[in-house]
Motif scaffolding. Structure first.
Motif, short mmCIF file in Angstrom:
data_model
loop_
_atom_site.label_atom_id
_atom_site.label_comp_id
_atom_site.label_asym_id
_atom_site.label_seq_id
_atom_site.Cartn_x
_atom_site.Cartn_y
_atom_site.Cartn_z
N SER A 112 -0.19 1.17 6.03
CA SER A 112 -1.46 0.53 5.84
C SER A 112 -1.73 1.36 4.58
O SER A 112 -2.50 0.64 3.57
CB SER A 112 -1.91 -0.84 6.47
N LYS A 115 -0.96 0.84 1.07
CA LYS A 115 -1.73 0.01 0.10
C LYS A 115 -2.69 0.73 -0.90
O LYS A 115 -2.69 -0.54 -1.83
CB LYS A 115 -2.54 -1.05 1.24
N THR A 118 -0.33 1.06 -4.00
CA THR A 118 -0.06 -0.29 -4.66
C THR A 118 -1.07 -0.53 -5.44
O THR A 118 -1.38 -1.03 -6.76
CB THR A 118 0.51 -1.23 -3.34
N HIS A 163 -6.52 -9.70 -0.54
CA HIS A 163 -6.56 -10.40 0.57
C HIS A 163 -6.60 -11.41 0.85
O HIS A 163 -7.36 -12.03 1.70
CB HIS A 163 -6.75 -9.80 2.14
N TYR A 207 -6.19 -10.74 6.20
CA TYR A 207 -5.11 -9.68 5.59
C TYR A 207 -3.86 -10.35 5.68
O TYR A 207 -3.63 -11.05 7.11
CB TYR A 207 -5.40 -8.80 6.90
N ASN A 209 0.17 -8.68 4.90
CA ASN A 209 1.33 -7.56 4.71
C ASN A 209 1.89 -8.45 3.64
O ASN A 209 2.26 -7.85 2.85
CB ASN A 209 2.14 -7.09 5.40
N TYR A 212 0.60 -7.75 -0.55
CA TYR A 212 1.19 -6.03 -0.65
C TYR A 212 2.71 -5.54 -1.41
O TYR A 212 3.08 -5.97 -2.22
CB TYR A 212 0.03 -5.14 -0.54
N SER A 281 6.25 -1.68 -0.63
CA SER A 281 3.85 -1.92 -0.59
C SER A 281 3.04 -1.98 -0.01
O SER A 281 1.82 -1.71 -0.32
CB SER A 281 4.32 -2.79 -2.37
N ALA A 282 4.09 -1.26 0.63
CA ALA A 282 2.51 -2.26 1.78
C ALA A 282 2.18 -1.60 3.30
O ALA A 282 1.15 -1.18 3.25
CB ALA A 282 2.96 -3.95 2.97
N GLY A 328 -7.71 -3.26 -2.59
CA GLY A 328 -6.97 -2.03 -1.76
C GLY A 328 -8.36 -1.92 -0.12
O GLY A 328 -7.00 -0.34 0.40
N GLN A 344 -9.24 1.98 4.46
CA GLN A 344 -8.31 1.13 4.58
C GLN A 344 -6.97 1.97 5.57
O GLN A 344 -7.05 3.25 5.75
CB GLN A 344 -6.80 1.20 3.41
#
Length: 399
Positions: A112, A115, A118, A163, A207, A209, A212, A281-282, A328, A344
């Motif tokens: 992750s 992210k 992203t 999120h 949270y 996925n 994202y 992307s996640a 992010g 993150q």
């Protein structure tokens, strides 16, 4: 005669020992592997190495990762505000003693931590005027069907970044990581209209996925030539030059071997059950800790990082880890006089990681190859790294 009696006793004793060992290995292999972890750790100790002049806390944190966080291989990179790069690494790339030791270029899965890229690309699109924080998701994805849950029409780009769009994987299964089931995102937006949210957009954090993945879809559809997300990432960040690559599932040739003894249900073949293209992307990227730290450090503009600039909201609890998600990253500051960080975490089976951007301008990235038997590997390592960084900066500030 006495010789044969002694020989017989030794044979019986040896057979019993082998039998007991075989019994436990067949009947409870995970427990045997748990018990043997200190052996794996001891074999990794001689491989620990750090770059010249690396702060002492980096070696001690690497040892914590090895002995206390059950990662038999790992890397730790730190880049100071003035751009000096330090790194430590330890462990074996495969079987201890017969494989090559981990080095500063060995590949680990970022999970992750992906992210962050992203989110940064979304913020770049916003700065360029091609996206806006208050853009409505259903409008941007051209979902024509009337949503069954009218709250879906309230989801914005900012909600996805934070999120706070209404998806809670603790209440509704995260559709991105369901075993042997191909997720609908990012291949089509049509199922969006059939979803029911777990909470009103913007009312709290949870949270997921899916947030994202949907941001990845927005980036693809907003590109001039409807480019694939991976192509957009390569174009924006020159990933190949940094030896950062997307994972399609199987392990890459220069990738570390992960330790799954504490991973529960899933083992080495876990990747067979998930769609890594959909996770691009996640949780799709891989590389070294230093490569990611250098990329994140390159985002620094006049001492600040765009992904850390989310305005505080009433729902934020910065004194609790995972209590406040911005653009992010989680923002975290246990007390007003202490270090403030943005972090993150990442976690795939056998692959925990952390990316930390601190308020002194430093960037820290840790990647590991195994998880704890109980508790959170990322939370335990964050506690270790936060204490180390806080003490390091406090000492530097002392007269």
């Amino acid at each position: 005669m006495l010789f044969f009696i002694r020989l017989f006793i030794k044979v019986i004793a040896g057979s019993l020992l082998l039998g007991v060992a075989a019994y436990f290995w067949i009947g409870d292999r995970p427990k045997v592997l748990h018990t043997l972890y200190p052996v794996s750790a001891a074999l990794a100790v001689p491989t620990l190495g750090c770059s010249p002049n690396a702060p002492e806390w980096m070696a001690s944190s690497s040892k914590f990762s090895l002995w206390n966080n059950a990662s038999p291989a790992g890397q730790l990179a730190y880049i100071s505000a003035d751009g000096v790069v330090h790194e430590c690494h330890y462990g074996w790339s495969g079987t201890p003693l017969v494989s090559s030791p981990v080095n500063s270029h060995t590949r680990f899965r970022y999970a992750s931590m992906t992210k962050l890229l992203t989110a940064d690309l979304v913020l770049r699109e916003i700065q360029a005027g091609r996206l806006a924080l208050d853009d409505v998701l259903l409008d941007r994805l051209n979902v024509a069907a009337e949503p069954q849950d009218e709250r879906l029409g309230q989801i914005t780009v900012e909600h996805l970044l934070r999120h706070s769009a209404g998806f809670d994987r603790l209440k509704t299964t995260d559709s991105m990581v369901v075993r042997n089931r191909k997720p609908w995102c990012p291949y089509t937006a049509d199922p969006l209209s059939t979803l029911r949210l777990d909470f009103a957009p913007g009312s709290r954090y949870a949270y997921s996925n899916l947030n994202y993945c949907l941001l990845g879809m927005l980036l693809e559809r907003g590109s001039a030539e409807l480019q694939d997300f991976r192509a957009l990432m390569e174009q924006e960040y020159d990933l190949a030059a940094r030896d950062i690559r997307f994972v399609d599932g199987p392990y890459l040739e220069d990738e570390v071997a992960y330790d799954f003894r504490h991973s529960g249900f899933y083992g080495e073949d876990y990747w067979r059950y998930f769609d890594f293209k959909a996770l691009s992307s996640a949780a799709g990227l891989s590389g070294s800790a230093t490569a990611l730290a250098e990329l994140l450090s390159s985002w620094r503009t006049d001492g600040w990082f765009p992904v850390t600039q989310a305005p505080a909201e009433d729902a934020c609890r910065e004194n609790v880890f995972r209590g406040c998600y911005g653009y992010g990253v989680f923002s975290y500051q246990p007390a007003a006089e202490q270090l403030r960080i943005n972090v993150q975490p990442g976690l795939l089976y056998g692959a925990p990681s952390l990316a930390i951007i601190d308020d002194q301008g430093g960037v820290t990235v840790w990647v590991g190859s195994g998880t704890r038997a109980s508790g959170s590997s990322t939370d335990a390592m964050l506690e270790q790294l936060y204490a180390a960084l806080n003490a390091y900066y406090s000492a530097a500030a002392s007269p």
